[in-house]
Design a protein around this motif. Sequence first.
Motif, short mmCIF file in Angstrom:
data_model
loop_
_atom_site.label_atom_id
_atom_site.label_comp_id
_atom_site.label_asym_id
_atom_site.label_seq_id
_atom_site.Cartn_x
_atom_site.Cartn_y
_atom_site.Cartn_z
N GLY A 1 0.63 -0.77 0.07
CA GLY A 1 -0.08 0.45 0.03
C GLY A 1 0.37 1.52 -0.58
O GLY A 1 0.33 2.55 0.92
N VAL A 2 1.59 1.33 -0.98
CA VAL A 2 2.76 2.57 -1.12
C VAL A 2 2.94 2.46 -1.89
O VAL A 2 3.00 1.70 -3.29
CB VAL A 2 3.90 2.35 0.10
CG1 VAL A 2 3.27 2.87 1.61
CG2 VAL A 2 4.81 1.86 -0.79
N ALA A 3 3.11 3.84 -3.26
CA ALA A 3 3.68 3.71 -4.09
C ALA A 3 5.11 3.32 -4.53
O ALA A 3 6.21 3.24 -3.72
CB ALA A 3 3.55 5.79 -4.23
N GLY B 1 10.98 1.90 -3.41
CA GLY B 1 12.69 1.74 -4.24
C GLY B 1 13.01 2.50 -3.17
O GLY B 1 14.71 2.43 -2.48
N ARG B 2 12.76 4.01 -2.33
CA ARG B 2 13.55 4.87 -1.39
C ARG B 2 14.02 3.66 0.12
O ARG B 2 15.16 3.96 0.85
CB ARG B 2 12.76 5.87 -1.04
CG ARG B 2 12.98 7.19 -1.71
CD ARG B 2 13.04 8.66 -1.16
NE ARG B 2 11.51 8.48 -0.41
CZ ARG B 2 10.13 9.14 -0.44
NH1 ARG B 2 10.26 9.27 -2.68
NH2 ARG B 2 9.54 8.66 -0.37
N LEU B 3 12.61 2.91 0.14
CA LEU B 3 12.94 1.70 1.26
C LEU B 3 14.18 0.62 1.15
O LEU B 3 15.01 0.88 1.73
CB LEU B 3 11.60 1.25 1.42
CG LEU B 3 11.42 0.60 2.55
CD1 LEU B 3 10.19 0.23 3.38
CD2 LEU B 3 12.34 -1.00 2.75
N GLU B 4 14.10 0.54 0.12
CA GLU B 4 15.25 -0.41 -0.40
C GLU B 4 16.30 -0.20 -0.38
O GLU B 4 17.49 -1.03 -0.28
CB GLU B 4 14.78 -2.03 -2.02
CG GLU B 4 14.00 -2.40 -2.01
CD GLU B 4 14.13 -2.97 -2.63
OE1 GLU B 4 14.38 -2.82 -4.23
OE2 GLU B 4 12.97 -4.14 -3.46
N ARG B 5 16.32 1.35 -1.19
CA ARG B 5 17.66 2.21 -1.01
C ARG B 5 18.44 2.26 0.45
O ARG B 5 19.47 3.26 0.57
CB ARG B 5 17.90 3.37 -1.76
CG ARG B 5 17.27 2.81 -3.18
CD ARG B 5 18.00 3.72 -3.95
NE ARG B 5 16.89 4.87 -4.15
CZ ARG B 5 15.36 5.35 -4.81
NH1 ARG B 5 15.26 4.02 -5.61
NH2 ARG B 5 15.03 6.18 -4.02
N GLY B 6 17.35 2.13 1.01
CA GLY B 6 18.14 2.43 3.39
C GLY B 6 17.66 3.78 3.42
O GLY B 6 18.59 4.59 4.23
N LEU B 7 17.10 4.63 2.20
CA LEU B 7 16.60 6.31 2.79
C LEU B 7 15.67 5.99 3.91
O LEU B 7 15.36 7.05 3.60
CB LEU B 7 16.70 7.08 1.09
CG LEU B 7 17.65 6.98 -0.30
CD1 LEU B 7 16.70 6.97 -1.47
CD2 LEU B 7 18.68 7.44 0.79
#
Length: 117
Positions: free
Chosen positions: A28-30, A35-41
Amino acid sequence: MSKALGDGARKARQQAGLTQADVAERIGVATEVYGRLERGLLMPSVPTLRRLCVALRLQADVLLSLGTGIPPPWAEPLPPPEKEGPQMRRLMRHVRKLNPAQLRALSMVAATLLREG
């Protein structure tokens, strides 16, 4: 911790044969946010972390690198369905957004296409 979570999420997603868009939709996210989550941001909220664990079939302590690093057998990502390629997943993302009337119309179109061969 956010880098470890992102790395773990990426590895589990790839092992499951999913795209970032697939996982983003399931939690349920964009797609950009995932993508930012996977990049650790960024770190997800607790409810989003829970949905991520369910989507990737991992325990939170494993995903956060707090446990032994050895997930239990049930936590291994599911292999992708053999016939469900990127085109089918993309179509299903669109179908899930339809309202009931649109879904009935699409169902009739699909049934007509199948009958006509």
